[in-house]
Design a protein around this motif. Structure first.
Motif, mmCIF file in Angstrom:
data_model
loop_
_atom_site.group_PDB
_atom_site.id
_atom_site.type_symbol
_atom_site.label_atom_id
_atom_site.label_comp_id
_atom_site.label_asym_id
_atom_site.label_seq_id
_atom_site.Cartn_x
_atom_site.Cartn_y
_atom_site.Cartn_z
ATOM 1 N N HIS A 144 -27.275 36.823 68.602
ATOM 2 C CA HIS A 144 -28.097 37.272 69.719
ATOM 3 C C HIS A 144 -29.465 36.603 69.642
ATOM 4 O O HIS A 144 -29.823 35.967 68.640
ATOM 5 N N THR A 151 -22.552 39.008 82.379
ATOM 6 C CA THR A 151 -21.994 37.880 81.625
ATOM 7 C C THR A 151 -22.345 36.570 82.310
ATOM 8 O O THR A 151 -22.242 36.441 83.527
ATOM 9 N N TRP A 155 -14.361 37.577 72.734
ATOM 10 C CA TRP A 155 -14.926 38.750 73.399
ATOM 11 C C TRP A 155 -13.826 39.718 73.848
ATOM 12 O O TRP A 155 -13.979 40.938 73.712
ATOM 13 N N ARG A 204 -24.300 39.182 77.803
ATOM 14 C CA ARG A 204 -23.649 38.299 76.854
ATOM 15 C C ARG A 204 -23.257 36.980 77.527
ATOM 16 O O ARG A 204 -23.167 36.873 78.741
ATOM 17 N N HIS A 219 -33.533 40.441 71.132
ATOM 18 C CA HIS A 219 -32.440 41.350 71.466
ATOM 19 C C HIS A 219 -32.651 42.751 70.895
ATOM 20 O O HIS A 219 -32.545 43.755 71.608
ATOM 21 N N VAL A 244 -20.887 36.588 66.034
ATOM 22 C CA VAL A 244 -21.669 37.059 67.184
ATOM 23 C C VAL A 244 -23.144 36.843 66.867
ATOM 24 O O VAL A 244 -23.642 37.275 65.825
ATOM 25 N N LEU A 259 -22.584 46.277 71.731
ATOM 26 C CA LEU A 259 -22.831 45.149 72.624
ATOM 27 C C LEU A 259 -22.143 45.299 73.979
ATOM 28 O O LEU A 259 -22.325 44.455 74.858
ATOM 29 N N ALA A 300 -29.668 37.715 75.231
ATOM 30 C CA ALA A 300 -28.230 37.931 75.328
ATOM 31 C C ALA A 300 -27.558 37.678 73.980
ATOM 32 O O ALA A 300 -28.178 37.199 73.027
ATOM 33 N N SER A 301 -26.282 37.995 73.906
ATOM 34 C CA SER A 301 -25.479 37.712 72.720
ATOM 35 C C SER A 301 -24.338 36.779 73.123
ATOM 36 O O SER A 301 -23.986 36.666 74.294
#
Length: 302
Positions: free
Chosen positions: A169, A213, A201, A191, A173, A167, A186, A231-232
């Protein structure tokens, strides 16, 4: 009708002597005696009816007509050498065509291809990238590398790389949302989801709606969105090593997660054996996998 040309050996001797400044130096380059070079130059001068050199004690100097003649001679000899080499010289280079997805070519191969070129300058590499091209066309490529679960109709799939996901970011973030101590942090944050990849996810977070998303179709796009914002994203660890070490994105968690997908080498059942140049590239890939450390064990922090 073309005017009679001076003898080519004499023209070569004239160009070498003019470039090097002496008959002796030209003789060494042409593997002749100085007397032979002088004789060949004299044959050109006789043909043209004018002197091209002033003979000095230990060197030669071009006459005015010699200086005017030299550029055309050089250009003609260069053109002749290029045409001869292009048409008749034995092939000294090999071309290797590798087809793979855009993300693999851009994020994994591109940062390291200078190492392959240094080891194998005799091979010209041609990369053919396609996002969803899963069919192997016989004879089109030397190597076909794809990510998936190992089941493609009509081809033999050989495991090339195991893949884990991490993961990542964006650089702002933590400043905006706070630190990430656990994947649950998160859940309500924006994301990026990569379409077609193993959807880690869904295994990391509950299926209930969370943060906003964005869905994209390549890891390259996901990394650009992450780097440009806050975002991640969950991406294959192999694809993000360069971006993390360059500081463009950061690991959200100092651990990786198993993926159901891996990278495979696809080969036609009718052509099961890679060519020698293909085996050279595969051996280099194996060494690269050993020498480029994975991120979670490389001192990365959250």
């Amino acid at each position: 009708m073309r005017d009679p040309l001076p003898p080519l050996p004499g023209v070569q001797a004239f160009e070498a002597a003019a470039r090097l400044g002496s008959f002796a130096a030209a003789a060494a380059e042409l593997h002749l005696s100085p007397a032979a070079v002088s004789q060949r130059v004299r044959s050109v001068e006789t043909h043209l009816g004018v002197p091209l050199f002033e003979r000095l004690a230990r060197s030669v100097a071009l006459t005015e007509l010699g200086r005017a003649y030299l550029p055309a001679v050089r250009e003609s000899l260069d053109d002749l050498a290029a045409a001869t080499g292009g048409l008749f010289a034995p092939a000294r280079r090999e071309q290797l065509t590798v087809r793979t997805q855009v993300s693999y070519a851009t994020t994994w191969l591109a940062p390291h291809l200078h190492l392959f070129r240094a080891e194998h300058p005799e091979i010209d590499l041609r990369l053919v990238s396609a996002v969803w091209a899963e069919a192997l066309v016989p004879g089109e490529v030397d190597l076909d590398i794809h990510q998936g679960r190992g089941a493609w109709p009509g081809v033999h799939a050989e495991l090339l790389h195991h893949d884990d996901a991490v993961v990542v970011h964006g650089p702002r973030h933590v400043e905006r949302f706070g630190p990430v101590n656990d994947v649950a942090d998160l859940a309500d944050r924006p994301r990026i989801r990569v379409l077609g990849f193993d959807d880690v996810w869904q295994r990391l977070l509950p299926p209930a709606p969370g943060g906003p998303t964005i869905t994209v179709d390549t890891t390259v796009t996901a990394l650009e969105l992450v780097a440009a914002g806050d975002a991640s994203a969950v991406v294959p660890e192999r694809f993000v090593r360069a971006a993390v070490r360059e500081g463009r994105v950061a690991l959200a968690l100092a651990r990786s997660f198993p993926m159901r997908q891996a990278h495979y080498l696809l080969r036609s059942h009718d052509d099961p054996t890679p060519s020698p140049r293909a085996r050279t590239f595969l051996a280099w890939l194996a060494r690269l996998d050993e020498h480029v450390p994975v991120l979670p064990g490389d001192g990365a922090t959250t």
